[in-house]
Each structure stands twice: as C-alpha cells, then as structure tokens.
Design a protein around this motif. Structure first.
Motif, PDB file in Angstrom:
ATOM      1  N   MET A 270       0.780  -1.265   0.184  1.00 35.82           N
ATOM      2  CA  MET A 270      -0.196  -0.150   0.090  1.00 35.82           C
ATOM      3  C   MET A 270       0.752   1.165  -0.048  1.00 35.82           C
ATOM      4  O   MET A 270       0.581   2.390   0.421  1.00 35.82           O
ATOM      5  CB  MET A 270      -0.816   0.098   1.217  1.00 35.82           C
ATOM      6  CG  MET A 270      -2.086  -1.145   1.251  1.00 35.82           C
ATOM      7  SD  MET A 270      -3.114  -0.968  -0.348  1.00 35.82           S
ATOM      8  CE  MET A 270      -3.896   0.550   0.040  1.00 35.82           C
ATOM      9  N   GLU A 271       2.145   1.245  -0.308  1.00 35.12           N
ATOM     10  CA  GLU A 271       3.011   2.317  -0.622  1.00 35.12           C
ATOM     11  C   GLU A 271       3.737   2.158  -1.807  1.00 35.12           C
ATOM     12  O   GLU A 271       4.297   0.940  -2.307  1.00 35.12           O
ATOM     13  CB  GLU A 271       3.768   2.557   0.652  1.00 35.12           C
ATOM     14  CG  GLU A 271       4.763   3.627   0.544  1.00 35.12           C
ATOM     15  CD  GLU A 271       5.524   3.869   1.697  1.00 35.12           C
ATOM     16  OE1 GLU A 271       6.501   4.957   1.795  1.00 35.12           O
ATOM     17  OE2 GLU A 271       5.248   3.364   2.671  1.00 35.12           O
ATOM     18  N   VAL A 272       3.685   3.239  -2.645  1.00 34.04           N
ATOM     19  CA  VAL A 272       4.544   3.248  -3.853  1.00 34.04           C
ATOM     20  C   VAL A 272       6.066   3.232  -3.615  1.00 34.04           C
ATOM     21  O   VAL A 272       6.312   4.049  -2.836  1.00 34.04           O
ATOM     22  CB  VAL A 272       3.974   4.153  -4.828  1.00 34.04           C
ATOM     23  CG1 VAL A 272       4.852   4.590  -6.135  1.00 34.04           C
ATOM     24  CG2 VAL A 272       2.530   4.203  -5.258  1.00 34.04           C
ATOM     25  N   THR A 273       6.716   2.489  -4.356  1.00 30.14           N
ATOM     26  CA  THR A 273       8.182   2.275  -4.486  1.00 30.14           C
ATOM     27  C   THR A 273       8.738   2.933  -5.661  1.00 30.14           C
ATOM     28  O   THR A 273       7.968   3.026  -6.707  1.00 30.14           O
ATOM     29  CB  THR A 273       8.556   1.022  -4.045  1.00 30.14           C
ATOM     30  OG1 THR A 273       8.524   0.295  -5.147  1.00 30.14           O
ATOM     31  CG2 THR A 273       8.072   0.547  -2.984  1.00 30.14           C
ATOM     32  N   PRO A 274       9.996   3.431  -5.591  1.00 31.46           N
ATOM     33  CA  PRO A 274      10.526   3.736  -7.112  1.00 31.46           C
ATOM     34  C   PRO A 274      10.338   2.506  -8.087  1.00 31.46           C
ATOM     35  O   PRO A 274      10.166   2.710  -9.288  1.00 31.46           O
ATOM     36  CB  PRO A 274      11.862   3.912  -6.713  1.00 31.46           C
ATOM     37  CG  PRO A 274      11.931   4.404  -5.270  1.00 31.46           C
ATOM     38  CD  PRO A 274      11.088   3.584  -4.618  1.00 31.46           C
ATOM     39  N   GLU A 275      10.601   1.426  -7.518  1.00 29.84           N
ATOM     40  CA  GLU A 275      10.300   0.183  -8.614  1.00 29.84           C
ATOM     41  C   GLU A 275       9.090   0.056  -9.098  1.00 29.84           C
ATOM     42  O   GLU A 275       8.984  -0.372 -10.406  1.00 29.84           O
ATOM     43  CB  GLU A 275      10.765  -1.138  -7.821  1.00 29.84           C
ATOM     44  CG  GLU A 275      12.196  -1.364  -7.322  1.00 29.84           C
ATOM     45  CD  GLU A 275      12.766  -0.557  -6.077  1.00 29.84           C
ATOM     46  OE1 GLU A 275      13.732  -0.327  -5.880  1.00 29.84           O
ATOM     47  OE2 GLU A 275      11.513  -0.113  -5.576  1.00 29.84           O
ATOM     48  N   ASP A 276       7.990   0.552  -8.604  1.00 28.92           N
ATOM     49  CA  ASP A 276       6.687   0.615  -9.025  1.00 28.92           C
ATOM     50  C   ASP A 276       6.580   1.685 -10.090  1.00 28.92           C
ATOM     51  O   ASP A 276       6.030   1.331 -11.234  1.00 28.92           O
ATOM     52  CB  ASP A 276       5.682   0.962  -8.026  1.00 28.92           C
ATOM     53  CG  ASP A 276       5.548  -0.199  -6.948  1.00 28.92           C
ATOM     54  OD1 ASP A 276       5.771  -1.415  -7.384  1.00 28.92           O
ATOM     55  OD2 ASP A 276       5.301   0.124  -5.709  1.00 28.92           O
ATOM     56  N   VAL A 277       7.275   2.703  -9.726  1.00 29.42           N
ATOM     57  CA  VAL A 277       7.519   3.812 -10.865  1.00 29.42           C
ATOM     58  C   VAL A 277       7.843   3.436 -11.965  1.00 29.42           C
ATOM     59  O   VAL A 277       7.726   3.534 -13.003  1.00 29.42           O
ATOM     60  CB  VAL A 277       7.822   5.089 -10.475  1.00 29.42           C
ATOM     61  CG1 VAL A 277       8.014   6.218 -11.434  1.00 29.42           C
ATOM     62  CG2 VAL A 277       7.197   5.757  -9.221  1.00 29.42           C
ATOM     63  N   GLN A 278       9.088   2.565 -11.987  1.00 31.93           N
ATOM     64  CA  GLN A 278       9.900   2.222 -13.028  1.00 31.93           C
ATOM     65  C   GLN A 278       9.158   1.085 -13.816  1.00 31.93           C
ATOM     66  O   GLN A 278       9.220   1.102 -15.031  1.00 31.93           O
ATOM     67  CB  GLN A 278      11.225   1.655 -12.629  1.00 31.93           C
ATOM     68  CG  GLN A 278      12.151   2.602 -11.842  1.00 31.93           C
ATOM     69  CD  GLN A 278      13.177   2.008 -11.002  1.00 31.93           C
ATOM     70  OE1 GLN A 278      13.415   0.500 -10.949  1.00 31.93           O
ATOM     71  NE2 GLN A 278      14.267   2.717 -10.769  1.00 31.93           N
ATOM     72  N   ALA A 279       8.522   0.376 -13.021  1.00 32.87           N
ATOM     73  CA  ALA A 279       7.813  -0.789 -13.931  1.00 32.87           C
ATOM     74  C   ALA A 279       6.644  -0.253 -14.881  1.00 32.87           C
ATOM     75  O   ALA A 279       6.415  -0.970 -15.673  1.00 32.87           O
ATOM     76  CB  ALA A 279       6.917  -1.676 -12.703  1.00 32.87           C
ATOM     77  N   VAL A 280       6.032   0.957 -14.687  1.00 37.55           N
ATOM     78  CA  VAL A 280       4.985   1.311 -15.221  1.00 37.55           C
ATOM     79  C   VAL A 280       5.428   2.525 -16.076  1.00 37.55           C
ATOM     80  O   VAL A 280       4.682   3.097 -17.063  1.00 37.55           O
ATOM     81  CB  VAL A 280       3.649   1.737 -14.456  1.00 37.55           C
ATOM     82  CG1 VAL A 280       3.207   0.899 -13.661  1.00 37.55           C
ATOM     83  CG2 VAL A 280       3.930   2.905 -13.638  1.00 37.55           C
TER      84      VAL A 280
END
Length: 319
Positions: A270-280
């Motif tokens: 339930m918290e965005v990580t830099p890896e989530d930003v990179q994935a999308v």
C-alpha cells in the motif's frame, strides 16, 4: 489509508487468482498481464499494439470475463461511422418522436479491435467517452455504465490500411502495451493445448462490478511518499528537456502516479516504491512521447531501447 490497508487482504487472493487464470490463457506474458490489470484497477484505458494474431483480443476478452464486466467488441473498419459506435436517434412512428438507440459503447468494457483501421473522425468519436464517461448525441448527454473501460488494439503503422492515432487520443490511454512473440515453450503449449477461445468460455468470473469499484478505491489510497514524488517529477522533467518530442502533460503526470499506485496495489503493498514507478514508466510514457511501435522482425529481432528506457537509465532514483 486504513480502509485501503484493510481492504487489500480481502481482495489479494482474488487478484492473485485472476492473474493466475489469465496467465493460463495468455501464455508467457505475466508482466504484460500485471500491467494490464493495473491499468484497469487504476480506472484507465489500455492500448495494445502488436502484429495481428499475438493475443491482444484474447487478453481483452479474458480480462472482461474474469472481472465480471459486461463486454462489447467492435471491429473497426475504414468505412465505419461514429454512429456505429455511439448509437443514433431513430424516428419512432408509434410515438411520433426520435428515440436514441445506444451503440455498443454502452458497456463496461469495450474492445475497440484494430482501432487504427478506421478514419481519424471515427477514432475521435471515443474521446468524450474515454475522458468524461459519457456520450453526447443530438444535444443530449447519456452516461455510460460504471466502471467503463476501453481496450483498443492497434496494428503497426507499417501495415497497409491503417491510420495513425491522433495525439489527443493517445493521451487518453493510460497504458500502451505490446505482447510480442511467445517463447518456444509457450508456443509449443499453444500447438499442443486446447484452443484459447474454448478456454475463454470456461473461465468463471473472479471479481464483479462492486469488487472492481472497491479495488479502484483502494488504488487511490495507496500512499506516495514525497521522496517518490521527487523521483517521479525528475523523470517527468527529463521528458520535457528534449527538443525531439513534447514532454509529459499534467494529465500524463497524473497518469504515471495513478498507474504506479495501481501497480503497487496489485503487487501487494500500500505504498509506492521507485520500482513501481519504473515498472509502469515505459507503458505510460512512450506512446505519449511519440514512440512508434516497430515489430521485432523489422529490426532483425533486436530489441531497441525506447525513449522511456533511456530516461530511466539517465535519472537517478535518489539525488
């Protein structure tokens, strides 16, 4: 925050099961499936671009069936008119008045198959529906069902009989994905296994309308820390620093944040990580920056680095 945190465990098993089921239909594409589901739970529209026969339509149909949504498929052609999608007013002689007959767009998930085979005028008929979730005909406004999604498939511009999508329409698609060729092992399973269309008929719904709306609410509650926002804004600033293409608009920035929140939600946190930003990032930005899809066989099978991939490589996560 607390509501979303309590909500996710109740949906986690269903979401994981949904992806497992879809992975059995669209083989060897777990990341594309995860991104597609993230786009839907973010409340966005999807653009699937690839060669014909790569599984784009199967992915769209599988999502609709597993999500328990009403579904319509429109095959776009060069002679199609906007009324063929939106509907039209027909004179009813018994009532002595015009009556609106809704088109196939009045559904929860619309598959716009081979959207770039229709003229720009017909393509633009979807703009209001995609942005406002409504249709205006003859001065009257009609609300679309909730939730409402468009999944459009697009053939490469190198093929005959296709039109490029206007930039204004490309910007309405939250994510743009390409499936690509299957691995040899997945292709062998396709050759020896059951027909995908038959498997689709057997898929039971995993979610329903209420569960999808609840998940969309949960996505909005996913926390984005300031340090992650700083990283996101540095990426966006990099898109705007080039003279080769126009940078991300404010709508594109909001789309990037929303997609990262949805990817985090689907990933189980339930918290965005830099890896989530990179994935999308590539799926959100490349089509907005004018990156054209080029099939692998055109480049001799060599994967070419996209604009988004170059930006990711050049921007540090922490300054």
């Amino acid at each position: 925050m607390n509501h979303a945190a309590n909500d996710y465990p109740r949906n986690q098993q269903k979401i994981a099961h949904l992806m497992t089921q879809l992975n059995q239909i669209v083989l060897d594409k777990p990341q594309a499936i995860k991104l597609a589901l993230s786009g839907i739970l973010a409340g966005g529209h999807l653009l699937l671009q690839d060669l014909p026969g790569m599984g784009k339509t199967t992915l769209a149909q599988g999502l609709a069936q597993l999500l328990g949504l009403s579904f319509s498929r429109v095959q776009f052609t060069n002679d199609m008119l906007p009324a063929d999608i939106l509907g039209m007013s027909i004179y009813d002689q018994s009532k002595l008045q015009f009556e609106f007959r809704p088109g196939p767009i009045f559904t929860q998930l619309l598959l716009a198959d081979e959207i770039n085979r229709s003229s720009p005028k017909t393509q633009s008929a979807l703009l209001e529906a995609m942005e406002e979730r409504q249709v205006t005909q003859d001065g009257q406004t009609y609300a679309l069902p909730q939730p409402f999604f468009v999944i459009a498939t697009q053939n490469p511009l190198q093929q005959a009989g296709v039109y490029p999508l206007p930039e204004s329409q490309l910007d309405r698609f939250l994510l743009c994905l390409s499936l690509g060729y299957p691995s040899p092992a997945a292709e062998r399973e396709l050759l020896k296994g059951q027909d995908r269309r038959e498997l689709l008929k057997e898929l039971p719904a995993v979610l329903d309308t209420q569960a999808v709306l609840l998940a969309q609410h949960g996505v909005k509650q996913v926390y984005v820390a300031d340090v992650v926002l700083d990283y996101l804004q540095r990426l966006v600033a990099k898109t705007r620093a080039s003279s080769e293409y126009h940078g991300l608009s404010p709508r594109g920035v909001l789309s990037l944040q929303r997609a990262a929140q949805a990817y985090a939600y689907v990933s189980g946190h339930m918290e965005v990580t830099p890896e989530d930003v990179q994935a999308v990032f590539a799926a959100v930005t490349d089509h907005r920056l004018g990156q054209r899809f080029v099939p692998a066989h055109v480049t001799g099978g060599q994967a070419t680095q996209t604009i988004a991939q170059r930006i990711l490589a050049e921007v540090a996560v922490i300054v």
